[in-house]
Design a protein around this motif. Structure first.
Motif, PDB file in Angstrom:
ATOM      1  N   ALA A  35       0.575  -1.132  -0.316  1.00 40.13           N
ATOM      2  CA  ALA A  35      -0.626   0.287   0.139  1.00 40.13           C
ATOM      3  C   ALA A  35       0.523   1.445   0.554  1.00 40.13           C
ATOM      4  CB  ALA A  35      -0.958  -0.019   1.367  1.00 40.13           C
ATOM      5  N   SER A  36       0.853   1.564  -0.921  1.00 41.98           N
ATOM      6  CA  SER A  36       1.264   3.304  -0.519  1.00 41.98           C
ATOM      7  C   SER A  36       1.230   4.033   0.646  1.00 41.98           C
ATOM      8  CB  SER A  36       1.378   4.013  -2.156  1.00 41.98           C
ATOM      9  OG  SER A  36       1.064   5.694  -1.797  1.00 41.98           O
ATOM     10  N   PRO A  37       1.912   4.990   0.602  1.00 41.88           N
ATOM     11  CA  PRO A  37       1.756   6.004   1.931  1.00 41.88           C
ATOM     12  C   PRO A  37       1.042   7.171   1.233  1.00 41.88           C
ATOM     13  CG  PRO A  37       3.987   5.609   1.735  1.00 41.88           C
ATOM     14  CD  PRO A  37       3.394   4.220   0.503  1.00 41.88           C
ATOM     15  N   ALA A  38       1.435   7.362  -0.047  1.00 41.58           N
ATOM     16  CA  ALA A  38       0.686   8.555   0.099  1.00 41.58           C
ATOM     17  C   ALA A  38      -1.256   8.512  -0.118  1.00 41.58           C
ATOM     18  CB  ALA A  38       1.307   9.113  -1.525  1.00 41.58           C
ATOM     19  N   ARG A  39      -0.980   7.295  -0.569  1.00 43.81           N
ATOM     20  CA  ARG A  39      -2.192   7.355  -1.592  1.00 43.81           C
ATOM     21  C   ARG A  39      -3.263   6.706   0.553  1.00 43.81           C
ATOM     22  NH1 ARG A  39      -0.668   8.529  -5.057  1.00 43.81           N
ATOM     23  NH2 ARG A  39      -1.132  10.448  -3.923  1.00 43.81           N
ATOM     24  N   LEU A  40      -1.835   6.660   1.454  1.00 41.02           N
ATOM     25  CA  LEU A  40      -3.139   5.912   2.553  1.00 41.02           C
ATOM     26  C   LEU A  40      -3.139   7.091   3.496  1.00 41.02           C
ATOM     27  CD1 LEU A  40      -3.716   4.320   4.672  1.00 41.02           C
ATOM     28  CD2 LEU A  40      -1.808   3.739   5.660  1.00 41.02           C
ATOM     29  N   ALA A  41      -1.852   8.535   3.109  1.00 40.75           N
ATOM     30  CA  ALA A  41      -2.182  10.082   4.039  1.00 40.75           C
ATOM     31  C   ALA A  41      -3.853  11.108   3.306  1.00 40.75           C
ATOM     32  CB  ALA A  41      -0.805  10.333   4.063  1.00 40.75           C
ATOM     33  N   ASP A  42      -4.038   9.774   2.005  1.00 40.76           N
ATOM     34  CA  ASP A  42      -4.421  10.862   1.534  1.00 40.76           C
ATOM     35  C   ASP A  42      -6.240  10.672   1.736  1.00 40.76           C
ATOM     36  OD1 ASP A  42      -3.634  12.834  -0.420  1.00 40.76           O
ATOM     37  OD2 ASP A  42      -3.898  10.737  -2.295  1.00 40.76           O
ATOM     38  N   TRP A  43      -6.362   9.569   2.712  1.00 38.58           N
ATOM     39  CA  TRP A  43      -7.126   8.280   2.843  1.00 38.58           C
ATOM     40  C   TRP A  43      -7.738   8.897   4.573  1.00 38.58           C
ATOM     41  CZ3 TRP A  43     -11.167   4.124   1.029  1.00 38.58           C
ATOM     42  CH2 TRP A  43     -11.879   3.418   2.033  1.00 38.58           C
ATOM     43  N   CYS A  44      -7.020   9.456   4.456  1.00 37.54           N
ATOM     44  CA  CYS A  44      -6.681   9.307   6.479  1.00 37.54           C
ATOM     45  C   CYS A  44      -7.042  10.924   6.376  1.00 37.54           C
ATOM     46  CB  CYS A  44      -5.405   9.594   7.521  1.00 37.54           C
ATOM     47  SG  CYS A  44      -5.467   7.721   6.986  1.00 37.54           S
ATOM     48  N   GLU A  45      -6.985  11.568   5.388  1.00 34.70           N
ATOM     49  CA  GLU A  45      -7.938  13.297   4.900  1.00 34.70           C
ATOM     50  C   GLU A  45      -8.867  13.021   4.861  1.00 34.70           C
ATOM     51  OE1 GLU A  45      -6.510  16.544   6.084  1.00 34.70           O
ATOM     52  OE2 GLU A  45      -4.998  15.032   6.485  1.00 34.70           O
ATOM     53  N   LEU A  46      -9.982  12.330   3.895  1.00 35.52           N
ATOM     54  CA  LEU A  46     -11.142  11.573   3.584  1.00 35.52           C
ATOM     55  C   LEU A  46     -11.641  11.603   4.988  1.00 35.52           C
ATOM     56  CD1 LEU A  46     -10.510  10.208  -0.038  1.00 35.52           C
ATOM     57  CD2 LEU A  46     -11.121  12.249   0.742  1.00 35.52           C
ATOM     58  N   ALA A  47     -12.900  11.451   4.455  1.00 34.54           N
ATOM     59  CA  ALA A  47     -14.115  11.266   5.602  1.00 34.54           C
ATOM     60  C   ALA A  47     -14.218   9.846   5.980  1.00 34.54           C
ATOM     61  CB  ALA A  47     -15.184  12.257   5.596  1.00 34.54           C
ATOM     62  N   THR A  48     -13.443   9.421   6.431  1.00 35.00           N
ATOM     63  CA  THR A  48     -13.528   7.803   6.737  1.00 35.00           C
ATOM     64  C   THR A  48     -13.217   7.771   7.654  1.00 35.00           C
ATOM     65  OG1 THR A  48     -10.632   7.875   6.120  1.00 35.00           O
ATOM     66  CG2 THR A  48     -12.503   7.879   4.270  1.00 35.00           C
ATOM     67  N   GLY A  49     -13.515   8.293   8.494  1.00 35.33           N
ATOM     68  CA  GLY A  49     -12.784   7.648  10.038  1.00 35.33           C
ATOM     69  C   GLY A  49     -13.470   6.152  10.574  1.00 35.33           C
ATOM     70  N   ASP A  50     -14.680   6.549  10.240  1.00 33.33           N
ATOM     71  CA  ASP A  50     -15.781   5.637  10.800  1.00 33.33           C
ATOM     72  C   ASP A  50     -15.235   4.297   9.552  1.00 33.33           C
ATOM     73  OD1 ASP A  50     -16.933   6.931  12.328  1.00 33.33           O
ATOM     74  OD2 ASP A  50     -18.383   7.553  11.141  1.00 33.33           O
ATOM     75  N   ILE A  51     -14.977   4.079   8.755  1.00 33.89           N
ATOM     76  CA  ILE A  51     -15.099   3.014   7.735  1.00 33.89           C
ATOM     77  C   ILE A  51     -13.755   2.468   7.679  1.00 33.89           C
ATOM     78  CG2 ILE A  51     -14.210   2.094   5.700  1.00 33.89           C
ATOM     79  CD1 ILE A  51     -15.788   4.885   4.735  1.00 33.89           C
ATOM     80  N   ARG A  52     -13.242   1.196   8.315  1.00 35.17           N
ATOM     81  CA  ARG A  52     -12.338  -0.255   8.958  1.00 35.17           C
ATOM     82  C   ARG A  52     -11.845   0.094   7.877  1.00 35.17           C
ATOM     83  NH1 ARG A  52     -13.598  -5.256  11.526  1.00 35.17           N
ATOM     84  NH2 ARG A  52     -10.972  -5.672  11.689  1.00 35.17           N
ATOM     85  N   LEU A  53     -10.298   0.519   7.552  1.00 36.81           N
ATOM     86  CA  LEU A  53      -9.673  -0.496   6.426  1.00 36.81           C
ATOM     87  C   LEU A  53      -8.399  -1.090   7.205  1.00 36.81           C
ATOM     88  CD1 LEU A  53      -8.185   0.810   3.749  1.00 36.81           C
ATOM     89  CD2 LEU A  53      -6.775   2.213   4.118  1.00 36.81           C
TER      90      LEU A  53
END
Length: 530
Positions: A278-296
């Protein structure tokens, strides 16, 4: 329905009993017969209806039918065929009808299929399953009765150019599916999208845990339409709660969500990724989205170790350890071993896997099996992956010890592609390696033309040569005709050295061309001022 017994396990870290898949499925049918089992493009089938189809398949196959090849289609029929083969005590072997005919025949021969059926023609006629004509197809060497029939046979890339069949026993898939039901926290209210290719074991991560948890398995053509807006609308329309995506696809989805901007529907509670780093850059993008309630959840596993062996929550309600921002230099962990998995790290950093979920080996290939699994009762699978353990106990992937690469999340041995390339009369030598092009890992092939080959048209000719013999993921994204390959001191082809040499040479040529163009532009400008 005829069902098997329970598998008794006595391995450290594993519960005492892992129920047979068909036993668990039958219990779900008995407890919730009218619950939706499968939804296909909006049409639903209940657990009772699916059970009836599974029973028909099992009855017509007969007891212990051996290896049954199933030409795949994304439909409820395919699911019924899979469960029906398992219920009959047979061995399921998916055959993609889109593969070249020679490849299909090679798979049928290597797996030792007694029967091949086509899911597209389901339900079968009253005469039962119609076997294909296997005349002239040899059985695999050493393929006599050896152990109880495995649950399924899947193929991995092999260095000889032939597909390599991995045989997985019923006990292994039973314990692995039980572990995934627990990891994903699946229940009757979940709706799991079937997204993965039906040729690889990731599809079992979607199908089998869902249908042994009372959840609904959702198949929808819009999932593969190639449009992220349509994909997202489909998720909302079908009320999908669980997504299992190849990491490369997730990277592109995250980029779309960050740039559009768009959002995953609120119904999604779990996103599982795996297949490559997994790309840390894309993971950083994911964390900036409204995804806090979704298990990744990031997952790791090999076909030979049955589905997932390691996992970690990277973001969401189960991931408090990763509340800091991700940086581009970070290494994303592959996680901790699941409860049923034994692990050890060799002196060279190679991850080795043991426990009850190991495959039997490579069907009909005892030497290859011993080389990767060892011999005797204390069997450990050599993954070929170099890892190290972080201070938090998490494993971090540090590359391969061999030349294998992941393409579309599928493990590929470049030697298999090289074998097909050098089988062409116009090729004297070939080197294949993995490279990142346009953000995706793809294969790049370097070929040295033979003395009578048409070098100008060779690349296009080889592309057609490969397309007629191997699946699409084994066709290089780029084929370059070169005068020679780099070699090691011992005279072996140096794949990485060849790629580096020609990449640097191309970059130097491009730079020189740009410099020459700039000089000509300057001279023209000065001439105009005189």
């Amino acid at each position: 329905m005829a069902v098997g017994g329970a598998v008794i396990l006595g391995t450290r870290g594993v519960g005492p009993v892992a129920s047979d898949l068909i036993d668990v499925f039958t219990q779900i049918v008995e407890g919730h017969p009218d619950r939706v089992a499968i939804e296909h493009n909006g049409r639903t089938s209940t657990y009772r209806e699916l059970d009836e189809l599974v029973s028909r398949v099992a009855a017509r196959l007969g007891d212990r039918p051996g290896v049954v090849g199933v030409r795949t289609s994304r439909s409820p029929a395919l699911v019924a065929e899979l469960l029906g083969v398992l219920a009959a005590g047979g061995t399921y072997c998916p055959i993609d009808p889109a593969f070249p005919a020679d490849r299909q025949r090679a798979m049928v021969a290597a797996a030792g299929c007694r029967t091949v059926v086509d899911a597209e023609t389901f339900p079968p006629s009253e005469s039962g399953h119609r076997p294909v004509d296997l005349a002239g197809v040899p059985g695999p060497a050493g393929s006599g009765a050896q152990q109880p029939d495995p649950a399924y046979i899947l193929f991995t890339s092999g260095s000889t150019g032939a597909p390599k069949p991995v045989a997985v026993p019923h006990g292994a898939i039973g314990v692995a599916v039980q572990a995934l039901r627990d990891l994903f926290e699946l229940g009757p209210d979940d709706r799991v999208l079937q997204f993965a290719s039906l040729n690889w074991d990731t599809c079992f991560e979607e199908i089998l845990p869902a249908l042994t948890a009372g959840a609904a398995l959702v198949l929808d053509d819009e999932a593969h339409c190639g449009s992220f807006p349509r994909f997202l609308r489909m998720l909302e329309r079908r009320r999908i709660t669980v997504l299992d995506l190849p990491t490369a696809y997730w990277h592109e989805l995250v980029r779309h969500l960050a740039e559009d901007p768009a959002a995953l529907p609120s119904c999604v509670r779990l996103v599982v990724i795996g297949g490559e780093a997994a790309s840390p850059a894309r993971l950083a993008d994911w964390c900036e989205l409204a995804t806090g309630d979704i298990r990744l959840v990031n997952t790791y596993g090999s076909t030979e170790t049955t589905l997932v062996t390691h996992a970690v929550d990277l973001h969401g309600p189960r991931a408090p350890r990763f509340d800091r921002p991700w940086r581009s230099a970070d290494r994303v962990p592959i996680g901790l071993a699941l409860p049923h998995v034994l692990e050890r790290i060799g002196e060279d950093g190679e991850l080795m896997i043991g426990g009850p979920a190991l495959a039997l080996g490579y069907h009909g290939r005892p030497a290859a099996t011993e080389a990767r699994f060892g011999a005797g009762q204390a069997r450990w699978f050599r993954t070929g992956d170099r890892v190290e353990r972080g201070a938090d106990g998490m494993l971090v992937h540090r590359g391969r010890l061999d030349g294998e690469v992941k393409v579309r999340g599928i493990r590929v041995d470049p030697a298999e592609v090289e074998a097909h390339l050098t089988g062409h009369p116009g090729v004297a030598a070939a080197a294949v390696t993995g490279a990142v092009l346009a953000g995706r890992t793809t294969l790049v092939a370097y070929v040295v033309p033979g003395p009578r080959a048409d070098a100008a048209g060779l690349a296009a000719e080889l592309r057609g040569h490969l397309a007629a013999r191997v699946p699409g993921h084994l066709v290089p994204g780029r084929i370059e005709v070169v005068p020679h390959l780099a070699r090691t001191a011992s005279g072996k082809v140096d794949r990485a050295g060849t790629h580096r040499r020609h990449t640097e040479q191309k970059a130097a040529e491009q730079k020189a061309a740009e410099r020459q163009g700039a000089e000509q532009h300057t001279e023209q400008g000065q001439g105009g001022l005189r």
